[in-house]
Structures are given as structure tokens and as C-alpha cells.
Design an enzyme around this catalytic site. Structure first.
Site, mmCIF file in Angstrom:
data_model
loop_
_atom_site.group_PDB
_atom_site.id
_atom_site.type_symbol
_atom_site.label_atom_id
_atom_site.label_comp_id
_atom_site.label_asym_id
_atom_site.label_seq_id
_atom_site.Cartn_x
_atom_site.Cartn_y
_atom_site.Cartn_z
ATOM 1 N N HIS A 1 3.078 2.563 13.190
ATOM 2 C CA HIS A 1 2.110 3.662 13.342
ATOM 3 C C HIS A 1 2.613 4.753 14.278
ATOM 4 C CE1 HIS A 1 -1.687 1.646 11.480
ATOM 5 N NE2 HIS A 1 -0.601 1.498 10.757
ATOM 6 N N ASP B 1 3.981 -6.138 3.272
ATOM 7 C CA ASP B 1 3.638 -5.104 4.256
ATOM 8 C C ASP B 1 4.493 -5.294 5.505
ATOM 9 O OD1 ASP B 1 2.312 -3.005 5.587
ATOM 10 O OD2 ASP B 1 0.320 -3.687 4.978
ATOM 11 N N GLU C 1 -5.346 1.563 2.250
ATOM 12 C CA GLU C 1 -5.219 0.357 3.080
ATOM 13 C C GLU C 1 -5.519 0.676 4.529
ATOM 14 O OE1 GLU C 1 -3.125 -2.696 5.636
ATOM 15 O OE2 GLU C 1 -2.925 -0.537 5.618
ATOM 16 N N GLU C 2 -4.982 1.813 4.991
ATOM 17 C CA GLU C 2 -5.053 2.147 6.414
ATOM 18 C C GLU C 2 -6.475 2.463 6.890
ATOM 19 O OE1 GLU C 2 -2.721 1.549 8.365
ATOM 20 O OE2 GLU C 2 -0.807 1.774 7.343
ATOM 21 N N HIS D 1 0.811 -1.225 0.000
ATOM 22 C CA HIS D 1 0.000 0.000 0.000
ATOM 23 C C HIS D 1 0.843 1.273 0.000
ATOM 24 C CE1 HIS D 1 -0.004 0.869 4.463
ATOM 25 N NE2 HIS D 1 0.091 -0.421 4.586
ATOM 26 N N ASP E 1 5.622 1.857 7.080
ATOM 27 C CA ASP E 1 4.342 1.207 6.812
ATOM 28 C C ASP E 1 3.592 2.064 5.792
ATOM 29 O OD1 ASP E 1 1.865 -0.017 6.842
ATOM 30 O OD2 ASP E 1 1.369 0.553 8.896
HETATM 31 CO CO CO Z 1 -0.489 0.385 8.821
HETATM 32 ZN ZN ZN Z 2 0.648 -1.439 6.338
#
Ligand code: CO
Ligand code: ZN
Length: 329
Positions: A303, A217, A194-195, A63, A164
Site C-alpha cells: 500500500h 494476492d 477488493e480494496e 484482484h 498489490d
Molecule cells: Co491491498
Molecule cells: Zn491485495
């Protein structure tokens, strides 16, 4: 490779606003791809090769979006309240800096806390862009921003915002550059949103209609002080997903990945992640179902504005992906 990681992680593109990162990635792949197109949700879909004997139609998904914040309210003194785009925790925010899509920088702070033992909640946090009232605040309701942190190269370890999943995008780009021959028809899909719920993977999986699929990922690790009880650690190789919070990887795909890693003498780890999931979950349940798995890049502090990966894990993830794509299953 590190230059590419720096370029991708220092680009701002939270969920729904991937056109900036999409252009950066398109430039990196246009010479190697046989065909490139964008779908209606903004997924960047690059095909390489076509099916020959023993070959399959394989979809890879990494992503392009990153977690971010969206302004919900500007008060009369120009302070901005916001909501999260993706899994935002307030503990990762205060004192940090953000940048809006028009370049406006800001700092995050919070209301005065009465109980200093507690971290603030998201709605106690605000962004200060240096405005003095609502009128001179350059940010409007609905504007989005992402963490602002430069890439850091520590040699064997690297730190950046949005590892990420820009690191997954890098693994896919490098694999596309390295791959020499393949019996497969491969779709390198750089997905959107994606998130916020695997939305780009949902439409692109329907459109590509693959025989099998892998997402590329990040995954968490259990190797920090009093960390979670997870077997994955930095530096021990790419993680081959067995299960996460949203999917059971297809055992045939897991076996194929392990067999290939062992044959090519690439270190690997078996991954069971208890929370979180990836694009592979959406692809697995697309149409009538797709056997799917995931190559995970072990990542600390997922994150957070400073996500850490191991350089050798990234290199070995590229090697594993190339080995997987080079031969029939
Ligand atoms: Co993520
Ligand atoms: Zn991710």
C-alpha cells in the site's frame, strides 16, 4: 514475464474503475481461455477446461483494482481534498505523484505541520494539479486517481505501484499460459473492488459456485529494519496462507498446498498475517461455504507507491499454482 508485470503495474485502475486494467488482462488471456465473461460488478471470469475424473470446480481470485484517492472538495485556489479508496495511509502520500483517469497528473502535499514529529492526517493532505482556481481545475468532485510511479527492474527484485495485486494477476495469467492438462474446471477470476471490501469476490464466488478456491494476492513481510514480527521474507518462496486478519485457511487446502510444493521441490513459507485479508475470505463464506486458501506473494511496503517483490518468488508462485492445478487433489 517482467514486461507483463510492467504493463499491468503501469495501468491505472483504482477500485470501481477497473475497465482499463480489465481490457489489458482480457487481451493476455483470450487465446488460452475456453470462455470469458464479465459479471455485473465487472469481474473478469475466464473458464479453462471442464471437470473430468477426480476433478473439481476450482475458483482462483486475483484482484485487478488498486488503492487510490477520490476527490471530495476543490477549494477556490484549485487544491483538491480527497478520501482514500482502500487502505491509504498519509505517511505514504506526501511528495508522491498521482494520475487521474483522464490522465491529469498531480502532486500530493499537506497543510503546514505545527508538530514536525507527526505525519499529517489524510484530511491535512491535498492534491495540486497546477490549477490556479476552482474553475480551471480539471478535476471534479468524485474523480479518482492512483499512485503514479514507473516499474523498476532490479534483477532479483522488482518495484512498482500496485504490485498489490497486479502481481497476483500476473501469476494467474502466466499459470493459464503454462498449464497443459488438468482434471479440473478452473475459473480464473480477476476481481474488482477488493480494496474497498472484497466486493467483486463476493458476487463472483456466488456466480461461479466453486468446490474449492484460492486467492492469489500479496502478503507483508517481517524482513525490514525493525519490521513487524512476521516470519515471511522476500526470496524464500511463495507464502502458503494459514491465517490472516480475516480468515483461517481451510487446513485441507493448506495441507494440499504444502504437499504439492514439497513434491515439486518448490520453496515455500507458512504465512500468518495479523492484519489484512484477501478475496479468499469472501469466497470462503459464499453460499453454503467454500474450502479456501491463498497463495501469497511476499511483498515489502504494501500500500505504498513503491511495493517490492522478489522475482524468484513470483516465478515459484507460478510453478506452485501450475502444480496445484495439474493433478487431482
Ligand atoms: Co491491498
Ligand atoms: Zn491485495
Amino acid at each position: 514475464m517482467k514486461q507483463l508485470i510492467q504493463k499491468l503495474t503501469e495501468t491505472f485502475s483504482p477500485s470501481g474503475y477497473e475497465t482499463t486494467i480489465c481490457e489489458v488482462i482480457r487481451k493476455e488471456i483470450q487465446l488460452q481461455a475456453d470462455e470469458i465473461h464479465l459479471d455485473a460488478l465487472g469481474n473478469l471470469i475466464a473458464r479453462k477446461g471442464s471437470k473430468s475424473k477426480g476433478g473439481l470446480k476450482i475458483m482462483l481470485a486475483g484482484h485487478m483494482d488498486e488503492i487510490g484517492l477520490m476527490a471530495t472538495h476543490i477549494d477556490e485556489n484549485g487544491f483538491i481534498r480527497f478520501t482514500g479508496l482502500g487502505g491509504i495511509r498519509a505517511a505514504a502520500l506526501t511528495g508522491g505523484r498521482v494520475r487521474f483517469m483522464d490522465g491529469t497528473p498531480g502532486v500530493i502535499s499537506s497543510d503546514r505541520l505545527t508538530d514536525l514529529a507527526k505525519t499529517p492526517t489524510l484530511d491535512q493532505c491535498f492534491i495540486d494539479v497546477g490549477a490556479s482556481n476552482r474553475k480551471d481545475c480539471p478535476v471534479k468532485v468524485g474523480d479518482v486517481c492512483a499512485f503514479d510511479r514507473p516499474f523498476l527492474d532490479l534483477g532479483n527484485r522488482m518495484i512498482a505501484k500496485s504490485m498489490d495485486d497486479r502481481i497476483g494477476c500476473v501469476v494467474m495469467i502466466e499459470a493459464l499460459h503454462t498449464l497443459k492438462t488438468s482434471p479440473h474446471e478452473i475459473y480464473f477470476v480477476f476481481t474488482t473492488q477488493e480494496e474497498v471490501g472484497l466486493r467483486g469476490a463476493t458476487t463472483s464466488a456466488f456466480g461461479v459456485d466453486p468446490d474449492i478456491a484460492l486467492s492469489v494476492d500479496v502478503t507483508s513481510t517481517g524482513d525490514t529494519p525493525k519490521g513487524s514480527r512476521m516470519e515471511v521474507a522476500l526470496g524464500k518462496g511463495p507464502a502458503i496462507k494459514v491465517k490472516d486478519g480475516g480468515m483461517l485457511a481451510d487446513p485441507r487446502i493448506v495441507n494440499w498446498m504444502i504437499r504439492t510444493a514439497e513434491k515439486a521441490k518448490i520453496p515455500y513459507q507458512r504465512e500468518v498475517l495479523e492484519g489484512g485479508t484477501t478475496d479468499a475470505r469472501a469466497i470462503q463464506t459464499a453460499r453454503a461455504g467454500v474450502p479456501a486458501g491463498c497463495i501469497s506473494i511476499p511483498t515489502r511496503y504494501v500500500h505504498n507507491p513503491s511495493e517490492m517483490v522478489d522475482t524468484r518468488d513470483v516465478e515459484n508462485s507460478i510453478k506452485l499454482l501450475v502444480a496445484l492445478l495439474s493433478a487431482p487433489l
